[in-house]
Design a protein around this motif. Structure first.
Motif, PDB file in Angstrom:
ATOM      1  N   LEU A  37       0.862  -1.180   0.000  1.00  0.00           N
ATOM      2  CA  LEU A  37       0.000   0.000   0.000  1.00  0.00           C
ATOM      3  C   LEU A  37       0.892   1.221   0.000  1.00  0.00           C
ATOM      4  CD1 LEU A  37      -2.590  -1.141   2.710  1.00  0.00           C
ATOM      5  CD2 LEU A  37      -2.683  -1.486   0.235  1.00  0.00           C
ATOM      6  N   TYR A  38       0.499   2.248  -0.750  1.00  0.00           N
ATOM      7  CA  TYR A  38       1.352   3.431  -0.827  1.00  0.00           C
ATOM      8  C   TYR A  38       0.521   4.705  -0.797  1.00  0.00           C
ATOM      9  CZ  TYR A  38       0.045   3.799  -5.808  1.00  0.00           C
ATOM     10  OH  TYR A  38      -0.653   3.929  -6.983  1.00  0.00           O
ATOM     11  N   LEU A  39       1.184   5.775  -0.428  1.00  0.00           N
ATOM     12  CA  LEU A  39       0.598   7.107  -0.489  1.00  0.00           C
ATOM     13  C   LEU A  39       1.476   7.985  -1.355  1.00  0.00           C
ATOM     14  CD1 LEU A  39       0.257   6.310   2.922  1.00  0.00           C
ATOM     15  CD2 LEU A  39      -1.321   8.182   2.554  1.00  0.00           C
ATOM     16  N   ARG A  40       0.827   8.793  -2.187  1.00  0.00           N
ATOM     17  CA  ARG A  40       1.559   9.817  -2.931  1.00  0.00           C
ATOM     18  C   ARG A  40       1.714  11.056  -2.059  1.00  0.00           C
ATOM     19  NH1 ARG A  40      -2.005  11.050  -7.506  1.00  0.00           N
ATOM     20  NH2 ARG A  40      -3.652   9.788  -6.565  1.00  0.00           N
ATOM     21  N   ARG A  41       2.447  12.039  -2.565  1.00  0.00           N
ATOM     22  CA  ARG A  41       2.562  13.294  -1.821  1.00  0.00           C
ATOM     23  C   ARG A  41       1.176  13.924  -1.674  1.00  0.00           C
ATOM     24  NH1 ARG A  41       7.464  13.226  -5.033  1.00  0.00           N
ATOM     25  NH2 ARG A  41       6.145  13.705  -6.831  1.00  0.00           N
ATOM     26  N   PRO A  42       0.853  14.499  -0.528  1.00  0.00           N
ATOM     27  CA  PRO A  42      -0.503  15.031  -0.299  1.00  0.00           C
ATOM     28  C   PRO A  42      -1.013  15.924  -1.426  1.00  0.00           C
ATOM     29  CG  PRO A  42       0.713  15.049   1.746  1.00  0.00           C
ATOM     30  CD  PRO A  42       1.698  14.630   0.683  1.00  0.00           C
ATOM     31  N   ASP A  43      -0.167  16.809  -1.958  1.00  0.00           N
ATOM     32  CA  ASP A  43      -0.628  17.715  -3.012  1.00  0.00           C
ATOM     33  C   ASP A  43      -0.962  16.985  -4.303  1.00  0.00           C
ATOM     34  OD1 ASP A  43      -0.384  19.795  -1.276  1.00  0.00           O
ATOM     35  OD2 ASP A  43       1.449  20.632  -2.159  1.00  0.00           O
ATOM     36  N   ASP A  44      -0.406  15.795  -4.499  1.00  0.00           N
ATOM     37  CA  ASP A  44      -0.706  15.040  -5.713  1.00  0.00           C
ATOM     38  C   ASP A  44      -2.184  14.665  -5.796  1.00  0.00           C
ATOM     39  OD1 ASP A  44       1.912  15.189  -6.483  1.00  0.00           O
ATOM     40  OD2 ASP A  44       2.445  13.168  -5.805  1.00  0.00           O
ATOM     41  N   LYS A  55       8.446 -15.321 -13.559  1.00  0.00           N
ATOM     42  CA  LYS A  55       8.105 -16.566 -12.873  1.00  0.00           C
ATOM     43  C   LYS A  55       8.389 -16.525 -11.376  1.00  0.00           C
ATOM     44  CE  LYS A  55       8.709 -19.593 -16.886  1.00  0.00           C
ATOM     45  NZ  LYS A  55       9.436 -20.765 -17.449  1.00  0.00           N
ATOM     46  N   VAL A  56       9.182 -15.560 -10.942  1.00  0.00           N
ATOM     47  CA  VAL A  56       9.536 -15.473  -9.524  1.00  0.00           C
ATOM     48  C   VAL A  56       8.838 -14.311  -8.839  1.00  0.00           C
ATOM     49  CG1 VAL A  56      11.428 -15.161  -7.875  1.00  0.00           C
ATOM     50  CG2 VAL A  56      11.774 -16.551  -9.936  1.00  0.00           C
ATOM     51  N   PHE A  57       8.795 -13.156  -9.500  1.00  0.00           N
ATOM     52  CA  PHE A  57       8.329 -11.929  -8.850  1.00  0.00           C
ATOM     53  C   PHE A  57       6.978 -11.465  -9.378  1.00  0.00           C
ATOM     54  CE2 PHE A  57      12.963 -11.807  -8.661  1.00  0.00           C
ATOM     55  CZ  PHE A  57      13.170 -11.575  -7.308  1.00  0.00           C
ATOM     56  N   ASP A  58       6.079 -11.200  -8.460  1.00  0.00           N
ATOM     57  CA  ASP A  58       4.803 -10.553  -8.759  1.00  0.00           C
ATOM     58  C   ASP A  58       4.634  -9.482  -7.680  1.00  0.00           C
ATOM     59  OD1 ASP A  58       2.259  -9.735  -9.300  1.00  0.00           O
ATOM     60  OD2 ASP A  58       1.324 -11.710  -9.156  1.00  0.00           O
ATOM     61  N   VAL A  59       5.124  -8.292  -7.977  1.00  0.00           N
ATOM     62  CA  VAL A  59       5.191  -7.212  -6.988  1.00  0.00           C
ATOM     63  C   VAL A  59       4.374  -6.030  -7.476  1.00  0.00           C
ATOM     64  CG1 VAL A  59       6.718  -5.671  -5.685  1.00  0.00           C
ATOM     65  CG2 VAL A  59       7.513  -7.968  -6.313  1.00  0.00           C
ATOM     66  N   ASN A  60       3.299  -5.718  -6.798  1.00  0.00           N
ATOM     67  CA  ASN A  60       2.503  -4.551  -7.164  1.00  0.00           C
ATOM     68  C   ASN A  60       1.737  -4.038  -5.953  1.00  0.00           C
ATOM     69  OD1 ASN A  60      -0.344  -5.765  -7.241  1.00  0.00           O
ATOM     70  ND2 ASN A  60       0.744  -7.123  -8.660  1.00  0.00           N
ATOM     71  N   GLY A  61       1.219  -2.810  -6.076  1.00  0.00           N
ATOM     72  CA  GLY A  61       0.563  -2.205  -4.927  1.00  0.00           C
ATOM     73  C   GLY A  61      -0.574  -1.297  -5.298  1.00  0.00           C
ATOM     74  N   TRP A  62      -1.348  -0.926  -4.269  1.00  0.00           N
ATOM     75  CA  TRP A  62      -2.493  -0.051  -4.419  1.00  0.00           C
ATOM     76  C   TRP A  62      -2.264   1.274  -3.703  1.00  0.00           C
ATOM     77  CZ3 TRP A  62      -6.794  -3.979  -2.609  1.00  0.00           C
ATOM     78  CH2 TRP A  62      -7.026  -4.915  -3.624  1.00  0.00           C
ATOM     79  N   ASP A  63      -2.714   2.331  -4.333  1.00  0.00           N
ATOM     80  CA  ASP A  63      -2.783   3.630  -3.664  1.00  0.00           C
ATOM     81  C   ASP A  63      -3.740   3.499  -2.475  1.00  0.00           C
ATOM     82  OD1 ASP A  63      -3.693   6.377  -3.036  1.00  0.00           O
ATOM     83  OD2 ASP A  63      -2.638   6.938  -4.866  1.00  0.00           O
ATOM     84  N   LEU A  64      -3.427   4.195  -1.384  1.00  0.00           N
ATOM     85  CA  LEU A  64      -4.284   4.111  -0.204  1.00  0.00           C
ATOM     86  C   LEU A  64      -5.708   4.566  -0.519  1.00  0.00           C
ATOM     87  CD1 LEU A  64      -4.539   3.439   2.794  1.00  0.00           C
ATOM     88  CD2 LEU A  64      -3.897   5.811   3.300  1.00  0.00           C
ATOM     89  N   ALA A  65      -5.857   5.570  -1.400  1.00  0.00           N
ATOM     90  CA  ALA A  65      -7.207   6.025  -1.761  1.00  0.00           C
ATOM     91  C   ALA A  65      -8.010   4.884  -2.382  1.00  0.00           C
ATOM     92  CB  ALA A  65      -7.123   7.212  -2.721  1.00  0.00           C
ATOM     93  N   LYS A  66      -7.407   4.134  -3.283  1.00  0.00           N
ATOM     94  CA  LYS A  66      -8.068   2.976  -3.898  1.00  0.00           C
ATOM     95  C   LYS A  66      -8.396   1.944  -2.827  1.00  0.00           C
ATOM     96  CE  LYS A  66      -7.061  -0.833  -7.128  1.00  0.00           C
ATOM     97  NZ  LYS A  66      -8.056  -0.602  -8.183  1.00  0.00           N
TER      98      LYS A  66
END
Length: 264
Positions: A56-63, A80-91
């Motif tokens: 989970l991540y947050l962008r800069r507040p003004d963004d 085949k090894v890595f599946d790395v992804n994330g969601w914006d906290l708003a989502k």
């Protein structure tokens, strides 16, 4: 906070750590929570299971004030090894309000690459405050339906089994709308028979030492359990909302603004 089991490949973990660090530097985001999802966190990995890091991540507040906001997901190269992804906290917050059970699962994953416990506890409290048993139950029912639309291999059967166990846990815990993430805990905290727990443990042991399970037939005891639990859970489709959408959205706004204020 960090919780990495010894059986995870140190080189893979180091690469995941590096990807997360580079994302924060290159994209200017903050990642307060990064965990493992998928079969490793669900309690039934195979020797060749990939690594499903979710964050989970947050962008800069003004963004968040832009009329043209960026995407609300971040994805890194998939192999085949890595599946790395994330969601914006708003989502993430919107999905929680709409009854997506994945948010609550990620917050209680047994495998944590990096995490701010305060962030986790605040988000977990928010999710619990808006969690709706009807919507959560429907989430798992629809997950099972999507799996049944495909050929049910022995490997994929585990996904349906975990879904059925989640529904059983909900029925056994009428006071809660947030089942645990991993299959062994779901069964340990439910009123299922010892024979069913043992049959599941035996099948997990086979998966743990077999690189490819193929399309074999699951034990009949587990097949019956899945069918029975999906049928028993049908009333979730008709449960009335526990929270008004307006109240849930007000809580969501208050929570999200509070998290942005912490970044300023």
């Amino acid at each position: 906070m960090r919780a990495i089991p010894d059986e995870l490949d140190p080189a893979v973990v180091a690469e995941i750590d590096g990807r997360l660090a580079r994302l924060q530097t290159d994209l200017g985001v903050t990642i307060p929570w990064a965990i493992e999802s998928g079969s490793r966190a669900w309690g039934f990995p195979s020797p060749d299971s990939d690594y499903d890091c979710r964050f989970l991540y947050l962008r800069r507040p003004d963004d968040y004030l832009s009329l043209w906001p960026g995407r609300d997901v971040i994805e890194t190269p998939l192999d085949k090894v890595f599946d790395v992804n994330g969601w914006d906290l708003a989502k993430t917050v919107r999905l929680a309000v709409n009854g997506n059970a994945t948010v609550g699962e990620w917050l209680r994953s047994p495998i944590v690459y990096s995490g701010d416990e305060g962030f986790r506890d605040r988000l977990l409290a928010f999710v619990a405050s808006v969690a709706d048993r009807g919507r959560i139950g429907r989430h798992y029912l629809h997950v099972a339906a999507r799996q049944y639309e495909r050929e049910i291999t022995l490997k994929r059967f585990f996904y349906v089994l975990r879904t059925a166990a989640s529904l059983r846990w909900l029925l056994d815990h009428p006071e809660s709308a947030m089942p645990p993430m991993d299959l062994p805990t779901l069964l340990a905290e439910s009123t299922v028979s010892d024979a069913l727990r043992q049959a599941t443990a035996d099948l997990i042991a086979v998966k743990a030492r077999t690189r490819e399970l193929g399309s074999g037939t699951p034990p009949e005891l587990l097949v019956r359990f899945v069918a029975d639990e999906l049928e028993r859970a049908r009333p979730f489709d008709d449960l009335p909302p526990e929270n008004t959408s307006g109240d849930a959205r007000e809580r969501a706004d208050a929570y999200f603004i509070g998290e942005l204020d912490r970044l300023r």
